[in-house]
Write an enzyme that holds these catalytic residues in place. Structure first.
Site, short mmCIF file in Angstrom:
data_model
loop_
_atom_site.label_atom_id
_atom_site.label_comp_id
_atom_site.label_asym_id
_atom_site.label_seq_id
_atom_site.Cartn_x
_atom_site.Cartn_y
_atom_site.Cartn_z
N ARG A 123 -72.07 -35.92 -75.93
CA ARG A 123 -70.85 -36.57 -76.41
C ARG A 123 -71.18 -37.39 -77.65
O ARG A 123 -72.31 -37.83 -77.84
CB ARG A 123 -70.27 -37.49 -75.33
CG ARG A 123 -69.94 -36.80 -74.02
CD ARG A 123 -69.47 -37.83 -72.99
NE ARG A 123 -69.12 -37.20 -71.71
CZ ARG A 123 -69.97 -37.05 -70.69
NH1 ARG A 123 -71.23 -37.48 -70.81
NH2 ARG A 123 -69.58 -36.49 -69.56
N HIS A 218 -66.08 -33.42 -80.39
CA HIS A 218 -66.03 -32.76 -79.09
C HIS A 218 -65.98 -31.24 -79.23
O HIS A 218 -66.32 -30.52 -78.29
CB HIS A 218 -64.80 -33.25 -78.31
CG HIS A 218 -65.12 -33.64 -76.90
ND1 HIS A 218 -66.01 -34.65 -76.58
CD2 HIS A 218 -64.69 -33.15 -75.71
CE1 HIS A 218 -66.10 -34.76 -75.27
NE2 HIS A 218 -65.32 -33.86 -74.72
N ARG A 221 -69.30 -29.86 -78.70
CA ARG A 221 -69.64 -29.89 -77.27
C ARG A 221 -69.00 -28.70 -76.56
O ARG A 221 -69.64 -28.02 -75.76
CB ARG A 221 -69.16 -31.21 -76.68
CG ARG A 221 -69.44 -31.41 -75.19
CD ARG A 221 -69.14 -32.86 -74.84
NE ARG A 221 -68.95 -33.09 -73.41
CZ ARG A 221 -69.91 -33.38 -72.55
NH1 ARG A 221 -71.17 -33.44 -72.97
NH2 ARG A 221 -69.64 -33.62 -71.28
N HIS A 244 -71.29 -33.52 -66.21
CA HIS A 244 -70.04 -33.61 -65.47
C HIS A 244 -70.33 -33.96 -64.01
O HIS A 244 -71.16 -33.33 -63.36
CB HIS A 244 -69.29 -32.27 -65.51
CG HIS A 244 -68.68 -31.97 -66.83
ND1 HIS A 244 -68.31 -30.69 -67.22
CD2 HIS A 244 -68.37 -32.78 -67.87
CE1 HIS A 244 -67.80 -30.73 -68.44
NE2 HIS A 244 -67.82 -31.98 -68.85
#
Length: 272
Positions: A123, A218, A221, A244
């Site tokens: 991130r 993002h 990512r 996650h």
């Protein structure tokens, strides 16, 4: 206000249908109203909200004993469209990575940042908070703190390592000057680079690369996760790499991969 407008539109619909009492509203009445909303090309989100408004309204009428039966009991709201994240193709990623002018200190820094973002899926908040002590380049690893201060170790590829080392050898000392900083990526004043700084620099590099997409930090990512899944990575591995907590969050990338495969099929199959 939206709730009120939803009820006004429904009342207007009932008037056109010559339905004068809420007791006469049936399940089919609501379905017809939803069909009208769809015909008028209302957004799915607006129709979902209308159904929610009507559900609350008829629950209120039932509680107040103003109607005998709730017509919303067997009504399902339409599913919201799933907005899949934007990703770059591998060719677009190459164009973006090659965009910075690495003969200049800021260009070399930007190249190192882009390489790390695409190689690790970190991130943007994790990128700006990377410290020198988090680098274990001889082992091909980076240590990071994700959401909830959860630590994880992620691998970093040879290309990203090469550009980080070049940045550390030349550009970073120039940016640092006589100051001290434990942060890996620095701005032009030798201070910790900010999220806004990365965002601004990325936009400039995307423009230079001629990529006509809304690319954010993002996006890299998303591209990282999608590309490794397309090349056979296990979903659990991707979950671990992205940090996650719930695999359900990672599963959007399986949908994304299937959509991309379908797009490729439609584009290249001669009889698609």
């Amino acid at each position: 206000m939206s709730y009120r407008n939803d009820l006004i539109q429904f009342a207007s619909f009932l008037q056109k249908q010559q339905i004068s009492s809420f007791n006469n509203v049936k399940r089919q009445t609501v379905i017809d109203f939803m069909q009208q909303e769809t015909t008028q090309k209302k957004a799915t989100s607006s129709i979902v909200r209308s159904v929610t408004s009507l559900r609350k309204f008829f629950q209120y009428l039932m509680e107040e004993e103003r109607i005998l039966q709730d017509p919303m009991q067997l009504i399902d709201a339409p599913k919201r469209k799933e907005h899949l994240p934007e990703v770059l193709s591998t060719k677009e990623v190459e164009k973006l990575l090659n965009s910075p002018d690495t003969e200049k200190k800021l260009g070399l820094r930007n190249r190192a940042i882009l390489e790390v973002m695409y190689a690790t899926g970190l991130r943007v908040s994790e990128i700006v908070n990377l410290q020198l002590a988090n680098l274990h380049l001889s082992m091909g690893l980076i240590q990071t703190l994700g959401k909830g201060s959860k630590e994880r170790i992620v691998p970093i590829g040879d290309q990203a390592i090469k550009w980080v080392e070049r940045y550390l050898q030349t550009a970073r000392p120039e940016l640092l000057g006589r100051q001290r900083s434990s942060y890996l990526f620095l701005n032009n004043h030798g201070h910790q680079l900010t999220r806004q700084g990365i965002w601004k620099n990325l936009k400039a590099e995307v423009k230079k690369a001629g990529i006509n997409k809304n690319v954010t930090p993002h996006t890299l990512r998303h591209s990282f996760a999608t590309h490794i899944l397309e090349n056979g990575a296990d979903l659990r591995i991707v979950q671990e790499l992205l940090g996650h907590a719930d695999i359900a969050t990672t599963q959007i990338y399986t949908h994304l991969s299937k959509k991309r495969l379908a797009d490729i099929y439609q584009r290249y199959h001669p009889r698609a």
